[in-house]
Design a protein around this motif. Structure first.
Motif, PDB file in Angstrom:
ATOM      1  N   MET A  82     -26.430 -45.796  24.079  1.00  0.00           N
ATOM      2  CA  MET A  82     -26.993 -47.212  25.176  1.00  0.00           C
ATOM      3  C   MET A  82     -27.257 -46.160  26.200  1.00  0.00           C
ATOM      4  N   VAL A  83     -28.606 -46.018  27.066  1.00  0.00           N
ATOM      5  CA  VAL A  83     -29.153 -45.660  28.102  1.00  0.00           C
ATOM      6  C   VAL A  83     -29.244 -46.492  29.663  1.00  0.00           C
ATOM      7  N   ASP A  84     -29.170 -47.809  28.926  1.00  0.00           N
ATOM      8  CA  ASP A  84     -29.500 -48.702  30.241  1.00  0.00           C
ATOM      9  C   ASP A  84     -28.905 -49.626  31.078  1.00  0.00           C
ATOM     10  N   PRO A  85     -28.731 -49.166  32.396  1.00  0.00           N
ATOM     11  CA  PRO A  85     -27.446 -49.823  32.869  1.00  0.00           C
ATOM     12  C   PRO A  85     -26.736 -50.729  32.645  1.00  0.00           C
ATOM     13  N   LYS A  86     -27.692 -51.171  32.723  1.00  0.00           N
ATOM     14  CA  LYS A  86     -28.106 -52.856  32.907  1.00  0.00           C
ATOM     15  C   LYS A  86     -27.289 -53.628  31.528  1.00  0.00           C
ATOM     16  N   LYS A  87     -27.851 -52.590  30.693  1.00  0.00           N
ATOM     17  CA  LYS A  87     -27.394 -53.527  29.034  1.00  0.00           C
ATOM     18  C   LYS A  87     -25.557 -52.703  28.920  1.00  0.00           C
ATOM     19  N   ILE A  88     -25.043 -51.470  30.015  1.00  0.00           N
ATOM     20  CA  ILE A  88     -24.363 -51.108  28.979  1.00  0.00           C
ATOM     21  C   ILE A  88     -23.440 -51.838  30.043  1.00  0.00           C
ATOM     22  N   MET A  89     -24.057 -52.593  31.091  1.00  0.00           N
ATOM     23  CA  MET A  89     -22.809 -53.401  32.491  1.00  0.00           C
ATOM     24  C   MET A  89     -22.245 -54.098  31.112  1.00  0.00           C
ATOM     25  N   ALA A  90     -23.355 -54.957  31.018  1.00  0.00           N
ATOM     26  CA  ALA A  90     -23.456 -56.263  30.225  1.00  0.00           C
ATOM     27  C   ALA A  90     -21.883 -56.671  29.001  1.00  0.00           C
ATOM     28  N   MET A  91     -21.944 -55.348  28.206  1.00  0.00           N
ATOM     29  CA  MET A  91     -21.228 -54.727  27.042  1.00  0.00           C
ATOM     30  C   MET A  91     -19.967 -54.982  28.278  1.00  0.00           C
ATOM     31  N   LYS A  92     -20.144 -54.613  28.814  1.00  0.00           N
ATOM     32  CA  LYS A  92     -18.134 -54.597  29.871  1.00  0.00           C
ATOM     33  C   LYS A  92     -17.792 -56.020  29.569  1.00  0.00           C
ATOM     34  N   PHE A  93     -19.030 -56.957  30.236  1.00  0.00           N
ATOM     35  CA  PHE A  93     -18.946 -58.317  30.439  1.00  0.00           C
ATOM     36  C   PHE A  93     -18.227 -58.920  28.920  1.00  0.00           C
ATOM     37  N   TYR A  94     -18.958 -58.340  28.012  1.00  0.00           N
ATOM     38  CA  TYR A  94     -19.100 -59.050  27.013  1.00  0.00           C
ATOM     39  C   TYR A  94     -17.243 -58.997  26.101  1.00  0.00           C
ATOM     40  N   ALA A  95     -16.587 -57.537  26.550  1.00  0.00           N
ATOM     41  CA  ALA A  95     -16.195 -56.817  25.987  1.00  0.00           C
ATOM     42  C   ALA A  95     -14.580 -57.634  26.671  1.00  0.00           C
ATOM     43  N   SER A 129     -18.530 -49.809  22.553  1.00  0.00           N
ATOM     44  CA  SER A 129     -18.756 -50.339  21.596  1.00  0.00           C
ATOM     45  C   SER A 129     -17.947 -50.659  20.500  1.00  0.00           C
ATOM     46  N   PRO A 130     -16.859 -49.862  20.488  1.00  0.00           N
ATOM     47  CA  PRO A 130     -15.584 -49.342  19.408  1.00  0.00           C
ATOM     48  C   PRO A 130     -14.902 -50.530  19.241  1.00  0.00           C
ATOM     49  N   LEU A 131     -14.878 -51.889  20.179  1.00  0.00           N
ATOM     50  CA  LEU A 131     -13.815 -52.659  20.559  1.00  0.00           C
ATOM     51  C   LEU A 131     -14.860 -53.806  19.933  1.00  0.00           C
ATOM     52  N   GLY A 132     -16.458 -53.949  19.602  1.00  0.00           N
ATOM     53  CA  GLY A 132     -17.408 -55.255  19.094  1.00  0.00           C
ATOM     54  C   GLY A 132     -17.043 -55.196  17.799  1.00  0.00           C
ATOM     55  N   PHE A 133     -16.978 -53.742  16.861  1.00  0.00           N
ATOM     56  CA  PHE A 133     -16.832 -53.603  15.868  1.00  0.00           C
ATOM     57  C   PHE A 133     -16.071 -53.321  15.029  1.00  0.00           C
ATOM     58  N   LEU A 159     -15.830 -44.681  16.581  1.00  0.00           N
ATOM     59  CA  LEU A 159     -16.320 -44.157  17.434  1.00  0.00           C
ATOM     60  C   LEU A 159     -15.666 -44.550  19.042  1.00  0.00           C
ATOM     61  N   LEU A 160     -14.692 -45.229  18.191  1.00  0.00           N
ATOM     62  CA  LEU A 160     -13.863 -44.582  19.963  1.00  0.00           C
ATOM     63  C   LEU A 160     -13.170 -43.124  19.887  1.00  0.00           C
ATOM     64  N   ASP A 161     -12.857 -42.373  18.490  1.00  0.00           N
ATOM     65  CA  ASP A 161     -12.452 -41.304  19.132  1.00  0.00           C
ATOM     66  C   ASP A 161     -13.725 -40.308  19.079  1.00  0.00           C
ATOM     67  N   GLY A 162     -15.027 -40.806  18.778  1.00  0.00           N
ATOM     68  CA  GLY A 162     -15.841 -40.008  19.264  1.00  0.00           C
ATOM     69  C   GLY A 162     -16.193 -40.212  20.762  1.00  0.00           C
ATOM     70  N   MET A 163     -16.324 -41.227  21.184  1.00  0.00           N
ATOM     71  CA  MET A 163     -17.267 -41.731  22.330  1.00  0.00           C
ATOM     72  C   MET A 163     -16.253 -41.527  24.114  1.00  0.00           C
ATOM     73  N   GLY A 164     -14.871 -41.433  23.250  1.00  0.00           N
ATOM     74  CA  GLY A 164     -13.699 -40.568  24.272  1.00  0.00           C
ATOM     75  C   GLY A 164     -13.352 -42.192  25.262  1.00  0.00           C
ATOM     76  N   SER A 165     -13.305 -43.468  24.372  1.00  0.00           N
ATOM     77  CA  SER A 165     -13.549 -44.718  25.295  1.00  0.00           C
ATOM     78  C   SER A 165     -12.122 -45.406  25.918  1.00  0.00           C
ATOM     79  N   LYS A 166     -12.158 -44.737  26.885  1.00  0.00           N
ATOM     80  CA  LYS A 166     -10.692 -44.776  27.710  1.00  0.00           C
ATOM     81  C   LYS A 166     -10.587 -45.991  27.711  1.00  0.00           C
ATOM     82  N   GLU A 167     -11.093 -47.061  27.961  1.00  0.00           N
ATOM     83  CA  GLU A 167     -10.850 -48.381  28.591  1.00  0.00           C
ATOM     84  C   GLU A 167     -10.837 -49.660  27.952  1.00  0.00           C
ATOM     85  N   VAL A 168     -11.333 -48.997  26.263  1.00  0.00           N
ATOM     86  CA  VAL A 168     -10.935 -50.503  25.451  1.00  0.00           C
ATOM     87  C   VAL A 168      -9.762 -49.843  24.460  1.00  0.00           C
TER      88      VAL A 168
END
Length: 348
Positions: A82-95, A129-133, A159-168
């Motif tokens: 994902m590259v759209d900064p607003k969508k990236i931020m929206a995803m954080k609030f959804y999480a 995204s790893p949290l959603g899946f 996805l978590l391992d591949g993206m290194g998504s520490k926050e979720v």
């Protein structure tokens, strides 16, 4: 001050996200939820007015249809970012809403899960995204397809391992571990919660760390853990919740501590009633449900029929797991069934 002096809405987003996270952590879940929904609407993301069962099933079918466009799991795991900064931020609030809705508005949680998955498909994978899946896997498992549920839990973890998504990471490991307990040896699988706690703490995600601790101790007894070991784990968990002032999780485990003391023949008066826990219990239906379940369980174990029946009625007044599933729920179903059978025999 950051929010006050920010020159644009975009500049306020990170500060607002930190605020709603802090509110959720401080057990002010309704306020956290309301602010998150407001921000999402400003980002062009609307949640539906209706959360009926038919609407939810329609969202699930739509999401499954979108996922059929991926011929292999690997194609999904390696999907564009994902590259759209607003969508990236929206995803954080959804999480953030995922966990908060689990405690306050369970009928809405599946919609949030679908939003994360669908945005991941249309806009690309984001760090959350790893949290959603993972939650999607839990949802499918709850609907009866354990195999497919575990498949998406594994996708979430890759996805978590591949993206290194520490926050979720903490939440992904916590929820995923509970689902994998249905298909893998429970005692060994539960130890993944220890890894989840360590990973989350290293990332500064106290909530994810405490979630793993709560699920670890709560599930241990159903894995055949000795009562003395179980008791020691709860004492450590209680201390950890107090140190981090997490009243919601502390409220969940306090009654179990009392039950352990009773089961081991000890005095349960050493488990103090904390004022913050009282406040959470009064305003959080999920905590009230947990207390009713645990009171029903201990009354059943000691064959105190009349008191057990009172708590059973309170327990069955709640319907908080229509759309989610953890391995702990197997114990809820088992003892709920035993209690119901006893009440039925007594009423004949």
């Amino acid at each position: 001050q950051i929010i006050t002096f920010a020159k644009s809405f975009e500049e306020k987003l990170n500060a607002t996200y930190n605020t709603v996270s802090a509110l959720a952590y401080a057990s002010q879940l309704p306020e956290s939820v309301n602010r998150s929904i407001l921000v999402l609407s400003q980002l062009g993301e609307e949640l539906p007015d209706s959360y009926s069962e038919s609407d939810t099933k329609l969202y699930i079918e739509q999401t499954q249809a979108m996922l059929k466009g991926f011929t292999t799991d690997q194609e999904l795991i390696e999907y564009r970012r994902m590259v759209d900064p607003k969508k990236i931020m929206a995803m954080k609030f959804y999480a953030r809403l995922e966990t908060s809705f689990h405690m306050t508005k369970v009928e809405a949680q599946p919609i949030v899960t679908m939003k994360i998955v669908q945005l991941s498909i249309t806009q690309g994978m984001s760090p959350v995204s790893p949290l959603g899946f993972t939650f999607f896997g839990m949802l499918l498992a709850r609907l009866g397809d354990i195999r497919e549920g575990c498949r998406y839990v594994r996708i979430g973890r890759k996805l978590l391992d591949g993206m290194g998504s520490k926050e979720v990471a903490g939440e992904v490991i916590a929820i995923g571990t509970q689902i994998m307990c249905f298909v893998e040896p429970v005692q060994a699988t539960l130890e993944t919660h220890v890894q989840g706690h360590t990973t989350a703490m290293a990332a500064g995600d106290t909530h994810g760390a405490l979630l793993n601790s709560v699920l670890y101790v709560a599930t241990s007894i159903w894995a055949g853990t000795q009562l003395s070991v179980w008791r020691d784990r709860y004492v450590l968990a209680h201390r950890l919740m107090e140190e981090h002032d997490h009243m919601t999780f502390l409220a969940h485990i306090t009654q179990w501590e009392k039950n352990i003391s009773i089961l081991t023949g000890a005095d349960d008066s050493h488990v103090p009633e904390i004022e913050g826990v009282k406040n959470v219990r009064e305003g959080n239906p999920h905590v009230s449900y947990t207390q009713a379940l645990q009171e029903m369980y201990i009354k059943f174990m000691f064959r105190e029929y009349e008191e057990m029946k009172v708590f059973a009625e309170k327990y069955y007044d709640f319907d908080l797991h229509a759309w989610n599933l953890t391995f702990i729920h197997t114990a809820h179903t088992f003892y709920g069934g035993l209690v119901s059978s006893w009440v039925y025999r007594q009423s004949k």
